[in-house]
Design an enzyme around this catalytic site. Structure first.
Site, PDB file in Angstrom:
ATOM      1  CG  ASP A 338      -1.901   1.109   1.259  1.00 19.62           C
ATOM      2  OD1 ASP A 338      -1.674   2.125   0.575  1.00 19.62           O
ATOM      3  OD2 ASP A 338      -2.914   0.985   1.978  1.00 19.62           O
ATOM      4  CG  HIS A 339       3.202   3.967  -3.193  1.00 16.15           C
ATOM      5  ND1 HIS A 339       4.171   4.549  -2.400  1.00 16.15           N
ATOM      6  CD2 HIS A 339       3.776   3.845  -4.423  1.00 16.15           C
ATOM      7  CE1 HIS A 339       5.253   4.781  -3.098  1.00 16.15           C
ATOM      8  NE2 HIS A 339       5.050   4.355  -4.333  1.00 16.15           N
TER       9      HIS A 339
END
Length: 366
Positions: A338-339
């Protein structure tokens, strides 16, 4: 075998038709769906399509000439096939097929033979609803409709939510697995309770998370939560759907304890004895499709985790080791992140730590 093509009834009131134009010549190859001729009826000029893949052997009505419905329009068959007997005798022995233009169009598109049908219209005329009924029967034989289960509904909702709220990116890494194979053989030779490659990866992942605590995290209301406990969810495919039993505090447990707990939880779920809480509270997830022979794949993050590790099968291949070419084994890993929480460098460092444990699995016991 030669087939007689009759003047079709192209409208309810049509009694005869005039050939406006022939698009094919005698001796020419004709394919199913090719336009044979243009026919003028009492209402309009319509194109007449071939229902056969054959050669045009005979034209019964010339351009500009009229013919009654059910008169011989043409004969189709194999090249050089004798057809004199058909022209002289066969017309009286063939039944007239009454079919509406729309039903005829549907039959051509779907490959349905009209000769075998009995229509529901006046004088057994084949109409649209007759073709629709046949198609519905055929489709019911082609597939089975099953109502989705509650677990499948939950899986769908969670995966859609995860893909929509988490900006996914993926990191790929291939690791030599020869030492991992030797280590597994050594453990299983020494103890009666056997461990799997998945058990080894779960243990190595937990130790890697301990050294890279930013990966062991989740997003909650614009805040990042870094978890102290390392609770790993193990994605397991069952006939009912995908479940993710959770092993808590994995870094503190032995390989045999991890292996035993995974097996027990899957068995409890199958016997409908698993507590709902045993499927909750994961801080990281592993999905392993190696046992299905999948080389490499990506997964959707299991919320509220910040990442998920996808594990492929061990592949035997030609590899370069210390500037020497040899036959060895490798395993491919994919980390989905999850950036919002994990930057590329952080995810990469975690994978390199995991690689070190898999290359030297004895260090898991130290």
């Amino acid at each position: 075998m030669a087939e007689i093509i009759y003047m079709p009834r192209l409208s309810d009131t049509m009694k005869e038709g005039t050939i406006v134009k022939w698009y094919k010549k005698v001796g020419e190859k004709v394919l199913n769906g090719d336009i044979l001729a243009e026919i003028e009826t009492d209402k309009a000029i319509q194109e007449f399509e071939s229902e056969y893949n054959a050669t045009l052997l005979h034209i019964g009505v010339k351009e500009g000439e009229k013919a009654k419905v059910n008169d011989i329009l043409a004969i189709m068959g194999e090249r050089n096939e004798k057809i004199d007997y058909l022209i002289k005798n066969n017309k009286k022995n063939n039944k007239k097929i009454l079919v509406s233009p729309l039903a005829k169009k549907i039959a051509l598109e779907e490959g349905i033979k009209l000769k075998t049908l009995k229509g529901s219209g006046p004088k057994n005329r084949i109409v649209k609803k007759d073709l629709i009924k046949i198609l519905q029967t055929q489709n019911n034989k082609k597939y089975k409709i099953k109502k989705i289960s509650n677990i499948r509904k939950i899986i769908t909702e969670r995966l859609l939510k995860s893909k929509n709220i988490s900006p996914h990116y993926y990191l790929f890494l291939e690791v030599h697995a020869d030492n991992l194979i030797k280590f597994k053989k050594y453990i299983n030779k020494k103890y009666t309770s056997k461990i799997s490659f998945n058990d080894l990866i779960v243990k190595a992942t937990a130790l890697s998370l301990k050294k890279n605590q930013k990966i062991n995290s989740s997003w909650k209301k614009e805040r990042i939560i870094y978890h102290k406990d390392i609770n790993i969810g193990i994605a397991v495919s069952l006939p009912e759907g995908l479940i993710v039993p959770v092993i808590n505090n994995v870094e503190k447990k032995s390989l045999r304890k991890i292996s035993k707990e995974i097996k027990e939880k899957i068995e409890r779920y199958r016997n409908k004895k698993m507590n709902k809480k045993e499927l909750e509270g994961s801080t990281f997830t592993i999905s392993n499709l190696g046992m299905f022979g999948i080389d490499c794949f990506t997964s959707i993050i299991n919320q509220p985790n910040s990442s998920i590790l996808s594990v492929g099968s061990i592949q035997r291949k030609t590899i370069i080791d210390k500037n020497k070419i040899k036959i060895g084994n490798t395993i491919k890993l994919t980390l989905a992140c999850d950036h919002r929480i994990i930057d590329g460098a952080v995810g990469s460092t975690f994978l390199l730590t995991l690689k070190e444990y898999l290359l030297e699995p004895i260090t898991m016991l130290i």
